[in-house]
Design an enzyme around this catalytic site. Structure first.
Site, PDB file in Angstrom:
ATOM      1  N   ARG A  15       0.805  -1.233   0.000  1.00 18.55           N
ATOM      2  CA  ARG A  15       0.000   0.000   0.000  1.00 18.55           C
ATOM      3  C   ARG A  15       0.831   1.273   0.000  1.00 18.55           C
ATOM      4  NH1 ARG A  15      -3.899  -0.406   4.770  1.00 18.55           N
ATOM      5  NH2 ARG A  15      -2.621  -2.144   5.455  1.00 18.55           N
ATOM      6  N   GLN A  74      12.619 -14.502   5.668  1.00 24.84           N
ATOM      7  CA  GLN A  74      11.367 -15.253   5.545  1.00 24.84           C
ATOM      8  C   GLN A  74      11.091 -15.370   4.041  1.00 24.84           C
ATOM      9  OE1 GLN A  74       7.722 -13.302   6.657  1.00 24.84           O
ATOM     10  NE2 GLN A  74       6.702 -15.209   7.169  1.00 24.84           N
ATOM     11  N   THR A  80       2.325 -13.582  10.263  1.00 23.45           N
ATOM     12  CA  THR A  80       3.148 -13.132  11.398  1.00 23.45           C
ATOM     13  C   THR A  80       3.646 -14.316  12.234  1.00 23.45           C
ATOM     14  OG1 THR A  80       1.065 -12.760  12.574  1.00 23.45           O
ATOM     15  CG2 THR A  80       2.124 -10.826  11.627  1.00 23.45           C
ATOM     16  N   GLU A 155      -9.124 -12.295  14.577  1.00 20.31           N
ATOM     17  CA  GLU A 155      -8.717 -11.496  13.423  1.00 20.31           C
ATOM     18  C   GLU A 155      -9.919 -11.152  12.550  1.00 20.31           C
ATOM     19  OE1 GLU A 155      -5.597 -10.282  12.786  1.00 20.31           O
ATOM     20  OE2 GLU A 155      -5.156 -11.081  14.777  1.00 20.31           O
ATOM     21  N   ARG A 315      25.374  22.883   4.466  1.00 15.81           N
ATOM     22  CA  ARG A 315      25.408  21.461   4.069  1.00 15.81           C
ATOM     23  C   ARG A 315      26.367  20.672   4.958  1.00 15.81           C
ATOM     24  NH1 ARG A 315      26.933  21.780  -1.933  1.00 15.81           N
ATOM     25  NH2 ARG A 315      26.968  19.528  -1.673  1.00 15.81           N
ATOM     26  N   TYR A 348      29.407  31.048  -2.208  1.00 16.11           N
ATOM     27  CA  TYR A 348      29.541  29.598  -2.039  1.00 16.11           C
ATOM     28  C   TYR A 348      30.886  29.321  -1.385  1.00 16.11           C
ATOM     29  CZ  TYR A 348      30.496  24.737  -2.759  1.00 16.11           C
ATOM     30  OH  TYR A 348      30.832  23.426  -2.529  1.00 16.11           O
ATOM     31  N   ASN A 359      36.275  38.561   6.740  1.00 16.90           N
ATOM     32  CA  ASN A 359      35.073  38.969   6.025  1.00 16.90           C
ATOM     33  C   ASN A 359      35.090  38.394   4.609  1.00 16.90           C
ATOM     34  OD1 ASN A 359      32.694  40.986   5.991  1.00 16.90           O
ATOM     35  ND2 ASN A 359      33.773  41.300   4.057  1.00 16.90           N
ATOM     36  N   ALA A 362      30.424  39.875  -0.604  1.00 15.62           N
ATOM     37  CA  ALA A 362      29.274  39.396  -1.380  1.00 15.62           C
ATOM     38  C   ALA A 362      29.743  38.789  -2.699  1.00 15.62           C
ATOM     39  CB  ALA A 362      28.339  40.567  -1.654  1.00 15.62           C
TER      40      ALA A 362
HETATM   41  C1  UD1 Z   1      -1.504  -7.899  12.674  1.00 20.38           C
HETATM   42  C2  UD1 Z   1      -2.213  -8.710  13.748  1.00 20.38           C
HETATM   43  C3  UD1 Z   1      -3.464  -7.961  14.197  1.00 20.38           C
HETATM   44  C4  UD1 Z   1      -3.102  -6.570  14.681  1.00 20.38           C
HETATM   45  C5  UD1 Z   1      -2.326  -5.808  13.612  1.00 20.38           C
HETATM   46  C6  UD1 Z   1      -1.778  -4.525  14.185  1.00 20.38           C
HETATM   47  C7  UD1 Z   1      -1.764 -11.021  13.166  1.00 20.38           C
HETATM   48  C8  UD1 Z   1      -2.316 -12.269  12.594  1.00 20.38           C
HETATM   49  N1  UD1 Z   1      -2.586  -9.984  13.190  1.00 20.38           N
HETATM   50  O1  UD1 Z   1      -2.353  -7.867  11.538  1.00 20.38           O
HETATM   51  O2  UD1 Z   1      -4.091  -8.680  15.255  1.00 20.38           O
HETATM   52  O3  UD1 Z   1      -4.279  -5.872  15.042  1.00 20.38           O
HETATM   53  O4  UD1 Z   1      -1.207  -6.591  13.159  1.00 20.38           O
HETATM   54  O5  UD1 Z   1      -1.159  -3.784  13.187  1.00 20.38           O
HETATM   55  O6  UD1 Z   1      -0.631 -10.993  13.605  1.00 20.38           O
HETATM   56  N2  UD1 Z   1       5.089  -9.675   8.573  1.00 20.38           N
HETATM   57  C9  UD1 Z   1       6.149 -10.492   8.270  1.00 20.38           C
HETATM   58  N3  UD1 Z   1       5.890 -11.649   7.586  1.00 20.38           N
HETATM   59  C10 UD1 Z   1       4.648 -12.018   7.213  1.00 20.38           C
HETATM   60  C11 UD1 Z   1       3.587 -11.166   7.521  1.00 20.38           C
HETATM   61  C12 UD1 Z   1       3.821 -10.004   8.201  1.00 20.38           C
HETATM   62  O7  UD1 Z   1       7.293 -10.189   8.613  1.00 20.38           O
HETATM   63  O8  UD1 Z   1       4.515 -13.091   6.609  1.00 20.38           O
HETATM   64  C13 UD1 Z   1       5.349  -8.426   9.321  1.00 20.38           C
HETATM   65  C14 UD1 Z   1       5.018  -7.170   8.546  1.00 20.38           C
HETATM   66  O9  UD1 Z   1       6.162  -6.661   7.875  1.00 20.38           O
HETATM   67  C15 UD1 Z   1       4.564  -6.215   9.656  1.00 20.38           C
HETATM   68  C16 UD1 Z   1       3.998  -7.138  10.719  1.00 20.38           C
HETATM   69  O10 UD1 Z   1       4.521  -8.414  10.453  1.00 20.38           O
HETATM   70  O11 UD1 Z   1       5.657  -5.511  10.215  1.00 20.38           O
HETATM   71  C17 UD1 Z   1       2.462  -7.169  10.718  1.00 20.38           C
HETATM   72  O12 UD1 Z   1       2.010  -7.706   9.523  1.00 20.38           O
HETATM   73  P1  UD1 Z   1       0.628  -7.286   8.855  1.00 20.38           P
HETATM   74  O13 UD1 Z   1       0.434  -8.116   7.652  1.00 20.38           O
HETATM   75  O14 UD1 Z   1       0.562  -5.822   8.713  1.00 20.38           O
HETATM   76  O15 UD1 Z   1      -0.410  -7.767   9.973  1.00 20.38           O
HETATM   77  P2  UD1 Z   1      -1.909  -7.288  10.082  1.00 20.38           P
HETATM   78  O16 UD1 Z   1      -2.726  -8.025   9.100  1.00 20.38           O
HETATM   79  O17 UD1 Z   1      -2.003  -5.830  10.100  1.00 20.38           O
HETATM   80 MG    MG Z   2      -0.669  -4.224   9.421  1.00 16.20          MG
END
Ligand code: UD1
Ligand code: MG
Length: 448
Positions: A15, A74, A80, A155, A315, A348, A359, A362
């Site tokens: 997104r 992964q 998650t 969920e 800078r 510059y 000094n 300019a």
């Molecule tokens: C998850 C929670 C949800 C919570 C929400 C909060 C689960 C099943 N659900 O949902 O309860 O309310 O977060 O934001 O955990 N990620 C990985 N590998 C994966 C999938 C995700 O590393 O295979 C990481 C993502 O990069 C992210 C985090 O895990 O940092 C959360 O993943 P996301 O897919 O956003 O979970 P939600 O569906 O939002």
């Molecule tokens: Mg999320």
């Protein structure tokens, strides 16, 4: 209590609609994931594991460039629960407790994690972080049992889910390491998304006789970043809080909402920051300095009682001592200006060292680049560089010297000398009148 931290950061971040990984987008100049890394360090994690997706592995490693971090791939984004499982299979956790953070949730505080630790110390095997939301949302929802125990997290799109009811799950988890290592193997993906949900740990813990609970924090502390809009909201929150801290510390910022700071900006009390000033990474300003409007400053150290801008550009590598003045449309890069030195207009200054009470007139240009190399210019103390001068590096202008306006200087100037390098002026008496007459004559003909 010893804690190891796993940061989940393998998500696609679709997104964000961006070619770079979500976790490498920045708030106030700091990568999203670096907030989690700093939190893990602030709570003195014994080890820190970051779970990344295959396509983002190299770029994430490079951006973090931190030898203390262990990276874990992964390969398939199976949820998650799978992300945590992959980390636990690759590394044997050294601490009694494991903290799971999300790479896209930057504002969770050390104080909140400490409250979670306190619950774990009371004997709860799993402690999730939740919040009461003001709006309907699609977060996982806590299902509570007696005495604030947690019996399940439901969920979205799963049976029994209600978008409005109850505490929402932030996703942050503190768990006893041996128990999470055991239970994570047992999680199934028999749900609507065919993913392994980390949140399924709760009902499994109940099944196996372990206890789960939660800690509640404010909703904006758990704010996640999933889109460019959310990134801008997070940036605004960070900036608002940072401005308030500076104001409380004694920095005058009459129009704070127009000034933007980096996460590491340091400004001492008594300074004034006029409207519309931008600070990039690595700026430190000592007391009682004024930064006038429309200045852009990064990688710079500024001393006391200096006056900068309006419209100054400082800078990286700029170092200004006390009582230095850098005025409008002056750009300084990789240069030091010692006490009471002034460059007030349209110059510059690059790759230079300038002494005290000098000094810079300019329109002075330090010609530091010869097309191949960057060369240095050294200007001594009490030097006067006249306006519209080119200083062609490498060059040394010694103490007490004067450089005549309009000069192009490419030879060193010895101590207390006057250097002039421009064509000698000739005055041809009466020639002006003659030429003017001719011009008028030609102009007249054209009119006819
Ligand atoms: C998850 C929670 C949800 C919570 C929400 C909060 C689960 C099943 N659900 O949902 O309860 O309310 O977060 O934001 O955990 N990620 C990985 N590998 C994966 C999938 C995700 O590393 O295979 C990481 C993502 O990069 C992210 C985090 O895990 O940092 C959360 O993943 P996301 O897919 O956003 O979970 P939600 O569906 O939002
Ligand atoms: Mg999320």
């Amino acid at each position: 209590m010893t804690v190891s931290t796993i940061i989940l950061a393998a998500g696609k971040g679709t997104r964000m609609k961006s070619p770079s990984p979500k976790i490498l987008h920045k708030i106030a100049g700091k990568h999203l994931i670096a907030f989690g890394v700093d939190l893990a360090k602030a709570i003195k994690s014994k080890e820190l594991i970051v779970v990344v997706g295959v396509e983002h592995e190299q770029v994430t490693k490079k951006a973090l460039s931190d030898n203390e971090i262990k990276f874990c791939l992964q390969k398939n984004r199976l949820g998650t629960g799978d992300a945590v499982k992959v980390a636990l299979e690759k590394f044997k956790i050294k601490s009694k407790h494991t903290l799971v953070l999300y790479g896209d949730t930057p504002f969770v505080t050390k104080g909140t994690i400490k409250r979670m630790v306190a619950k774990a110390e009371k004997g709860f095997q799993l402690v999730f972080l939740g919040f009461q939301s003001q709006t309907k949302n699609s977060y996982g929802k806590f299902k509570l049992g007696p005495k604030n125990t947690l019996v399940d997290i439901i969920e979205k799109n799963e049976p029994g889910y209600s978008s409005a009811k109850g505490l929402s799950n932030s996703g942050i988890l503190l768990a006893q390491s041996n128990i999470v290592t055991d239970l994570i193997q047992k999680i199934k993906n028999d749900n609507s998304k065919k993913e392994y949900y980390l949140t399924d740990l709760v009902k499994m813990a109940t099944e196996y006789g372990y206890s789960s609970t939660f800690v509640e924090c404010k909703e904006d502390e758990c704010m996640g970043v999933n889109s460019q809009l959310e990134l801008s909201v997070a940036e605004r929150k960070f900036q608002d809080e940072f401005r308030k801290k500076l104001l409380a510390y004694g920095v005058s910022i009459p129009s704070p909402e127009t000034c933007f700071f980096s996460y590491d900006t340091i400004i001492k009390s008594g300074c004034v920051i006029e409207p519309n000033v931008f600070f990039g990474k690595g700026v430190k300003i000592q007391s009682s300095t004024i930064i006038r409007s429309y200045s852009y400053i990064e990688g710079t150290h500024i001393g006391r009682n200096c006056q900068i801008g309006p419209f100054a550009r400082l800078r990286p590598g700029t170092n200004l001592s006390d009582q230095v003045k850098v005025g409008n449309f002056v750009e300084v890069k990789n240069a030091s200006l010692a006490t009471e030195t002034k460059a007030n207009h349209l110059s510059y200054i690059g790759d230079a060292k300038i002494g005290t009470s000098t000094n810079i007139g300019a329109g002075t240009i330090f010609c530091n680049y010869d097309g191949k190399n960057k060369n240095r210019t050294v200007v001594g103390d009490n030097v006067f560089v006249g306006s519209n001068t080119s200083l062609i590096a490498p060059l040394k202008i010694s103490d007490g010297s004067i450089v005549a306006a309009g000069s192009a200087i490419n030879k060193d100037v010895p101590l207390e000398s006057l250097a002039i390098a421009r064509a000698v002026q000739e005055n041809k008496i009466g020639l002006g009148k003659k030429i003017m007459a001719e011009i008028r004559k030609v102009a007249g003909k054209i009119k006819k």
